[in-house]
Design a protein around this motif. Structure first.
Motif, PDB file in Angstrom:
ATOM      1  N   ASP A 197     -13.039  -0.373  -6.375  1.00  0.00           N
ATOM      2  CA  ASP A 197     -12.886   0.801  -6.971  1.00  0.00           C
ATOM      3  C   ASP A 197     -12.075   0.951  -8.219  1.00  0.00           C
ATOM      4  O   ASP A 197     -12.047   1.670  -9.066  1.00  0.00           O
ATOM      5  CB  ASP A 197     -12.567   2.281  -6.215  1.00  0.00           C
ATOM      6  N   ALA A 215     -18.634   0.589  -1.767  1.00  0.00           N
ATOM      7  CA  ALA A 215     -17.761  -0.525  -0.963  1.00  0.00           C
ATOM      8  C   ALA A 215     -18.322  -2.091  -1.017  1.00  0.00           C
ATOM      9  O   ALA A 215     -17.762  -2.953  -1.055  1.00  0.00           O
ATOM     10  CB  ALA A 215     -17.577  -0.136   0.366  1.00  0.00           C
ATOM     11  N   ASN A 216     -19.751  -1.678  -0.864  1.00  0.00           N
ATOM     12  CA  ASN A 216     -20.542  -2.941  -0.869  1.00  0.00           C
ATOM     13  C   ASN A 216     -20.352  -4.066  -2.076  1.00  0.00           C
ATOM     14  O   ASN A 216     -20.197  -5.137  -1.944  1.00  0.00           O
ATOM     15  CB  ASN A 216     -22.176  -2.723  -0.490  1.00  0.00           C
ATOM     16  N   GLY A 236     -25.289   4.395  -1.317  1.00  0.00           N
ATOM     17  CA  GLY A 236     -24.270   3.888  -0.472  1.00  0.00           C
ATOM     18  C   GLY A 236     -23.829   2.449  -0.910  1.00  0.00           C
ATOM     19  O   GLY A 236     -23.745   1.487  -0.047  1.00  0.00           O
ATOM     20  N   ASP A 243       0.807  -1.123  -0.012  1.00  0.00           N
ATOM     21  CA  ASP A 243       0.112   0.010  -0.036  1.00  0.00           C
ATOM     22  C   ASP A 243       0.990   1.201   0.080  1.00  0.00           C
ATOM     23  O   ASP A 243       2.022   1.191   0.756  1.00  0.00           O
ATOM     24  CB  ASP A 243      -1.027   0.075   1.253  1.00  0.00           C
ATOM     25  N   ALA A 244       0.272   2.160  -0.789  1.00  0.00           N
ATOM     26  CA  ALA A 244       1.251   3.448  -0.901  1.00  0.00           C
ATOM     27  C   ALA A 244       1.087   4.596   0.440  1.00  0.00           C
ATOM     28  O   ALA A 244       2.016   5.116   0.842  1.00  0.00           O
ATOM     29  CB  ALA A 244       0.898   4.091  -2.197  1.00  0.00           C
ATOM     30  N   ARG A 262     -15.952   9.980   6.526  1.00  0.00           N
ATOM     31  CA  ARG A 262     -16.039   9.042   5.379  1.00  0.00           C
ATOM     32  C   ARG A 262     -16.667   7.975   6.181  1.00  0.00           C
ATOM     33  O   ARG A 262     -16.156   7.143   6.653  1.00  0.00           O
ATOM     34  CB  ARG A 262     -14.813   8.810   4.755  1.00  0.00           C
ATOM     35  N   ALA A 319     -22.636   2.885   4.694  1.00  0.00           N
ATOM     36  CA  ALA A 319     -23.784   2.337   4.828  1.00  0.00           C
ATOM     37  C   ALA A 319     -23.214   0.676   4.509  1.00  0.00           C
ATOM     38  O   ALA A 319     -22.957   0.595   3.273  1.00  0.00           O
ATOM     39  CB  ALA A 319     -24.848   2.445   4.168  1.00  0.00           C
TER      40      ALA A 319
HETATM   41  C1  LIG Z   1     -19.115  10.617  -0.903  1.00  0.00           C
HETATM   42  C2  LIG Z   1     -19.066   9.154  -0.942  1.00  0.00           C
HETATM   43  C3  LIG Z   1     -19.808   8.382  -0.066  1.00  0.00           C
HETATM   44  C4  LIG Z   1     -19.754   6.815   0.028  1.00  0.00           C
HETATM   45  N1  LIG Z   1     -20.770   6.206   0.968  1.00  0.00           N
HETATM   46  C5  LIG Z   1     -20.534   4.864   0.672  1.00  0.00           C
HETATM   47  C6  LIG Z   1     -21.427   3.960   1.467  1.00  0.00           C
HETATM   48  O1  LIG Z   1     -22.538   4.254   2.276  1.00  0.00           O
HETATM   49  N2  LIG Z   1     -21.536   2.662   1.154  1.00  0.00           N
HETATM   50  C7  LIG Z   1     -20.397   2.120   0.265  1.00  0.00           C
HETATM   51  O2  LIG Z   1     -20.618   0.828   0.356  1.00  0.00           O
HETATM   52  N3  LIG Z   1     -19.695   2.726  -0.195  1.00  0.00           N
HETATM   53  C8  LIG Z   1     -19.926   4.111  -0.359  1.00  0.00           C
HETATM   54  N4  LIG Z   1     -18.822   4.885  -1.136  1.00  0.00           N
HETATM   55  C9  LIG Z   1     -17.720   4.299  -2.185  1.00  0.00           C
HETATM   56  C10 LIG Z   1     -16.611   3.832  -1.253  1.00  0.00           C
HETATM   57  O3  LIG Z   1     -15.983   5.073  -0.534  1.00  0.00           O
HETATM   58  C11 LIG Z   1     -15.609   3.041  -2.138  1.00  0.00           C
HETATM   59  O4  LIG Z   1     -16.550   2.328  -2.885  1.00  0.00           O
HETATM   60  C12 LIG Z   1     -14.549   2.369  -1.346  1.00  0.00           C
HETATM   61  O5  LIG Z   1     -14.022   3.141  -0.652  1.00  0.00           O
HETATM   62  C13 LIG Z   1     -13.588   1.611  -2.404  1.00  0.00           C
HETATM   63  O6  LIG Z   1     -12.596   1.086  -1.519  1.00  0.00           O
HETATM   64  P1  LIG Z   1     -11.245   0.469  -2.225  1.00  0.00           P
HETATM   65  O7  LIG Z   1     -10.721  -0.333  -1.238  1.00  0.00           O
HETATM   66  O8  LIG Z   1     -11.635  -0.104  -3.738  1.00  0.00           O
HETATM   67  O9  LIG Z   1     -10.464   1.892  -2.620  1.00  0.00           O
HETATM   68  P2  LIG Z   1      -9.851   3.062  -1.729  1.00  0.00           P
HETATM   69  O10 LIG Z   1     -10.631   3.099  -0.627  1.00  0.00           O
HETATM   70  O11 LIG Z   1      -9.519   3.923  -2.450  1.00  0.00           O
HETATM   71  O12 LIG Z   1      -8.502   2.238  -1.063  1.00  0.00           O
HETATM   72  C14 LIG Z   1      -7.323   2.175  -2.023  1.00  0.00           C
HETATM   73  C15 LIG Z   1      -6.104   1.754  -1.234  1.00  0.00           C
HETATM   74  O13 LIG Z   1      -5.093   1.666  -2.475  1.00  0.00           O
HETATM   75  C16 LIG Z   1      -4.096   2.351  -1.888  1.00  0.00           C
HETATM   76  N5  LIG Z   1      -3.248   2.901  -3.057  1.00  0.00           N
HETATM   77  C17 LIG Z   1      -3.604   3.860  -4.051  1.00  0.00           C
HETATM   78  N6  LIG Z   1      -2.540   4.088  -4.839  1.00  0.00           N
HETATM   79  C18 LIG Z   1      -1.708   2.965  -4.525  1.00  0.00           C
HETATM   80  C19 LIG Z   1      -0.609   2.672  -5.183  1.00  0.00           C
HETATM   81  N7  LIG Z   1      -0.240   3.543  -6.339  1.00  0.00           N
HETATM   82  N8  LIG Z   1       0.035   1.855  -4.814  1.00  0.00           N
HETATM   83  C20 LIG Z   1      -0.171   1.060  -3.591  1.00  0.00           C
HETATM   84  N9  LIG Z   1      -1.185   1.552  -2.980  1.00  0.00           N
HETATM   85  C21 LIG Z   1      -1.969   2.425  -3.437  1.00  0.00           C
HETATM   86  C22 LIG Z   1      -4.383   3.569  -0.874  1.00  0.00           C
HETATM   87  O14 LIG Z   1      -3.616   4.104   0.116  1.00  0.00           O
HETATM   88  C23 LIG Z   1      -5.599   2.857  -0.366  1.00  0.00           C
HETATM   89  O15 LIG Z   1      -5.354   2.186   0.804  1.00  0.00           O
HETATM   90  C24 LIG Z   1     -18.835   6.146  -1.018  1.00  0.00           C
HETATM   91  C25 LIG Z   1     -17.813   6.893  -1.739  1.00  0.00           C
HETATM   92  C26 LIG Z   1     -18.296   8.459  -1.845  1.00  0.00           C
HETATM   93  C27 LIG Z   1     -17.330   9.334  -2.658  1.00  0.00           C
END
Ligand SMILES: Cc1cc2nc3c(=O)[nH]c(=O)nc-3n(C[C@H](O)[C@H](O)[C@H](O)COP(=O)(O)OP(=O)(O)OC[C@H]3O[C@@H](n4cnc5c(N)ncnc54)[C@H](O)[C@@H]3O)c2cc1C
Length: 409
Positions: free
Chosen positions: A294, A307-308, A304, A39-40, A54, A57
């Motif tokens: 994502d 993440a689910n 929401g 992780d970065a 942040r 749900a």
């Molecule tokens: C306003 C808002 C409200 C939301 N509400 C909800 C909700 O209620 N329920 C829900 O299910 N979802 C919700 N979401 C969506 C949710 O935030 C995302 O879908 C979720 O955080 C995605 O998780 P992830 O682990 O894929 O990505 P991220 O959370 O972006 O994590 C990515 C990880 O990768 C690491 N990383 C990044 N670049 C690099 C790199 N180059 N090398 C190594 N590591 C790296 C980062 O440090 C981080 O730890 C919401 C989103 C928004 C914008």
């Protein structure tokens, strides 16, 4: 299970240790696979005592996945809030829809938990595995596929090889770029503002969402009966103005926009702004590469679900990888990874377009559409069968789930 061959540093390399990558690494770790997680960012165990705007749900299916990953058990009681009911209504007209978990014999529709609390719980769990090696402040610089392996080099000169690399590094995924996978992004030209507010009236464990002309405004109930996490989506200019307001102007504006449903706003934390877009990677898999969370897709936050959906990706891919390794087969082969893509891509895409449609429907200002919208809300509200079907889907109780996500009764 020790699936790894001596010539590999790991069975699987996971890039990104957020909620999705962390969960995926824990699921593989529980099954005995050898994992390297990069992780970065910096590791932040127990950083949660600061307020985190942040807030997610979390569905009942995601609860199961986080339990299987061993993270749910590490959440503190005070980290978990419940929403047992939901109230959704439109700014124009009297149409409204109400959901109640009791109507389908469930004690809650889901949970409201801060992002940081979940990530902290995952990181604590990751520390327990001998077979999972976590490297923080490390980012990939290149990848190179060889005959039966893939090599990942990092920006600070480390090199690892494994049979599969999984990208969980979020919507700006570096690994996805290194793998030359195109990400089709549609900018909503909207931003979301998030913060925690204290309200005059108690929320009663009801999640509320009001569809305003410029975008939805949600109040998600927190553990404290008078605190809610808000997510307000609107045009970037409007959100910027709201962000710059002093507290009393912001509180006034927010209470007005929410039709004083929870009375006055008494206090609020720092406001955070997120740009909004929907996106899908052209493919979730290539030989020895898979995308989850994502890095593969983003959706509008109005339901929401982002993440689910990502947690379902993690559950689905982990089941396929674990099963393949148990059979002594190569988990990085494209035929294996395509099984994951078939299970998840269509599902994520249909949810993305469904949310897109809802967004446009509620922002449409034509009078006939407004009338239909309100009529539709009232009609659905009066049809228990339809309502229960929507409710089950929103709670993650549909039947076609990865085994890890299914509830045991
Ligand atoms: C306003 C808002 C409200 C939301 N509400 C909800 C909700 O209620 N329920 C829900 O299910 N979802 C919700 N979401 C969506 C949710 O935030 C995302 O879908 C979720 O955080 C995605 O998780 P992830 O682990 O894929 O990505 P991220 O959370 O972006 O994590 C990515 C990880 O990768 C690491 N990383 C990044 N670049 C690099 C790199 N180059 N090398 C190594 N590591 C790296 C980062 O440090 C981080 O730890 C919401 C989103 C928004 C914008």
């Amino acid at each position: 299970m020790t699936a790894v061959d001596d010539k590999f540093d790991a069975d699987v390399i996971v890039v990104g240790g957020g909620i999705i990558g962390g969960t995926f690494a824990c699921l593989l770790g529980q099954a005995g696979l050898k994992v390297i997680l990069l992780d970065a960012g910096v590791r932040q165990v127990n950083s949660l005592k600061k307020v985190d705007a942040r807030v997610f749900a979390i569905t009942l299916a995601s609860e199961q996945i986080l339990k299987k990953a061993g993270a749910w058990q590490r959440l503190q009681k005070e980290d978990i809030a419940y929403f047992r009911k939901m109230h959704v209504w439109d700014e124009d007209g009297l149409g409204a829809i109400n959901f109640d978990s009791a109507s389908i014999c469930q004690s809650t529709m889901g949970y409201i938990i801060s992002h940081q609390a979940i990530v902290d719980a995952l990181q604590e769990k990751l520390l327990e595995f001998d077979n999972v090696r976590c490297l923080w402040s490390v980012s990939p610089a290149y990848i190179k596929e060889e005959t039966d392996t893939i090599v990942l080099g990092t920006e600070d000169g480390l090199q690892f090889n494994s049979r599969l690399i999984v990208a969980a590094d979020g919507h700006n995924s570096k690994l996805r770029s290194l793998a030359n996978i195109h990400y089709q992004k549609h900018d909503y030209k909207q931003s979301a503002l998030g913060c925690i507010v204290t309200t005059e009236f108690a929320h009663g464990e009801i999640a509320r969402q009001r569809f305003l002309k410029r975008g939805p405004l949600a109040f998600l109930p927190m553990r404290d009966s008078h605190q809610s996490a808000i997510v307000w989506s609107s045009s970037p200019d409007h959100i910027q103005r709201l962000r710059e307001f002093d507290k009393s102007a912001f509180h006034f504006e927010l209470a007005e926009a929410f039709a004083h449903e929870l009375g006055e706003i008494k206090a609020s934390t720092e406001r955070t702004v997120f740009p909004l877009s929907r996106a899908q990677a052209d493919t979730y898999t290539k030989s020895r590469i898979a995308l989850i969370g994502d890095s593969a897709h983003t959706v509008h936050p109005l339901a929401g679900l982002g993440a689910n959906l990502g947690l379902l990706d993690a559950a689905s891919l982990s089941e396929i990888i674990i099963d393949t390794c148990r059979r002594g087969r190569d988990p990085g082969r494209l035929q294996v990874l395509r099984r994951y893509e078939r299970k998840r891509k269509g599902e994520n895409k249909s949810m993305m377009y469904l949310l897109d449609g809802l967004k446009h429907l509620f922002e449409n200002q034509f009078q006939s559409v407004q009338w239909l919208r309100n009529f539709g809300l009232d009609t659905v509200d009066s049809l228990p069968v339809v309502k229960h079907a929507i409710l089950k889907r929103a709670m993650g109780l549909e039947t076609d789930l990865p085994a890890v996500a299914r509830r045991r009764y």
